[in-house]
Design a protein around this motif. Sequence first.
Motif, PDB file in Angstrom:
ATOM      1  N   PHE A 185       0.875  -1.170   0.000  1.00 19.54           N
ATOM      2  CA  PHE A 185       0.000   0.000   0.000  1.00 19.54           C
ATOM      3  C   PHE A 185       0.915   1.223   0.000  1.00 19.54           C
ATOM      4  CE2 PHE A 185      -2.530  -3.407   1.501  1.00 19.54           C
ATOM      5  CZ  PHE A 185      -3.883  -3.080   1.433  1.00 19.54           C
ATOM      6  N   ALA A 186       0.751   2.128  -0.974  1.00 23.04           N
ATOM      7  CA  ALA A 186       1.647   3.290  -1.043  1.00 23.04           C
ATOM      8  C   ALA A 186       0.999   4.426  -1.820  1.00 23.04           C
ATOM      9  CB  ALA A 186       2.971   2.906  -1.709  1.00 23.04           C
ATOM     10  N   PHE A 187       1.364   5.657  -1.465  1.00 22.49           N
ATOM     11  CA  PHE A 187       0.916   6.807  -2.252  1.00 22.49           C
ATOM     12  C   PHE A 187       1.967   7.066  -3.325  1.00 22.49           C
ATOM     13  CE2 PHE A 187      -0.132  10.974  -3.670  1.00 22.49           C
ATOM     14  CZ  PHE A 187      -1.512  11.050  -3.533  1.00 22.49           C
ATOM     15  N   ILE A 188       1.523   7.072  -4.595  1.00 22.07           N
ATOM     16  CA  ILE A 188       2.434   7.232  -5.732  1.00 22.07           C
ATOM     17  C   ILE A 188       2.237   8.605  -6.368  1.00 22.07           C
ATOM     18  CG2 ILE A 188       3.276   6.227  -7.886  1.00 22.07           C
ATOM     19  CD1 ILE A 188       1.890   3.636  -7.154  1.00 22.07           C
ATOM     20  N   ASN A 189       3.356   9.287  -6.640  1.00 20.66           N
ATOM     21  CA  ASN A 189       3.347  10.587  -7.321  1.00 20.66           C
ATOM     22  C   ASN A 189       3.849  10.431  -8.755  1.00 20.66           C
ATOM     23  OD1 ASN A 189       2.849  12.243  -4.817  1.00 20.66           O
ATOM     24  ND2 ASN A 189       4.847  11.391  -4.260  1.00 20.66           N
ATOM     25  N   PHE A 190       3.176  11.096  -9.683  1.00 29.75           N
ATOM     26  CA  PHE A 190       3.608  11.128 -11.084  1.00 29.75           C
ATOM     27  C   PHE A 190       3.824  12.591 -11.477  1.00 29.75           C
ATOM     28  CE2 PHE A 190       1.167   7.307 -10.498  1.00 29.75           C
ATOM     29  CZ  PHE A 190       1.846   6.339 -11.227  1.00 29.75           C
TER      30      PHE A 190
END
Length: 267
Positions: A185-190
């Motif tokens: 579970f992780a918050f991903i930035n693009f």
Amino acid sequence: MKSLLIKSAIASGVVLSLATLSRPAMAASFAISIENAGVQNANLSNLVDAHIQTFDAQAQGYSATGFQWKDGTKNIGSYKDTLIMNPDQYGAAGGTGKYFDVDTNRSGNDQKVSTLNLTSPQSYFGLWWSAGDANNVLTFLSQGQTVFSMTTADVVNYIAGLSNKASYYGNPNSAFKNQDSGEPFAFINFYDVGGTFDQVQFTNIGGTGFESDNHTVAAGYKSITGDVVTAAVPESSSVLGVFVIGFVGATSVMTRRVKKKSVLQLS
């Protein structure tokens, strides 16, 4: 005549360079990062004109038509082919509200792709990726052309190499604490560092789901935050390369014409 040929050479190089600059940014212009384990929201202080979609106000279940995304009176965009789920061990930031999914089985409608169409170009997208696996694909488009595509296998592999990888596995929310412990579970930035995009496609290429929440878009950002999974590659060198190729090519034509003129004069 020589002056005219030189001008033509320069013009050819400029035209080719402008063609390169005007095309959508390619994949190398994106940077991808993840926030610390347990973080489920974007770093809003780093973003310019940011908007968040929590899905909490949406009806549970599958919808082919999807829904409009509005932030107050501002129209951010629209989703199509959506599956909205109630909180469980696989998703819902904070363990409450609802979350977004792409799942052939749970949709009951062979759903494989969901699309977010944005009303204005954006340079940042973020999401809380829950119950993650290697079969999820995000594709970014600009004016109908793909500018970047990534399979979450890259994130899975990156987390697997961290010394604190265990902290990313299992649902972090108290209502479902440590459930689904076999998935990250992780918050991903693009970050699009070379252009903008106006559409995001969410695809699940396996029999599992593509669960996420807190979709965040922003027109700009101050810096690239989080642990970098994939670094962006500057495109300036490729632009310069095309200019040089165009200039050299045109100069070559000029040289051949000058040589031809010299031969005619000698004869």
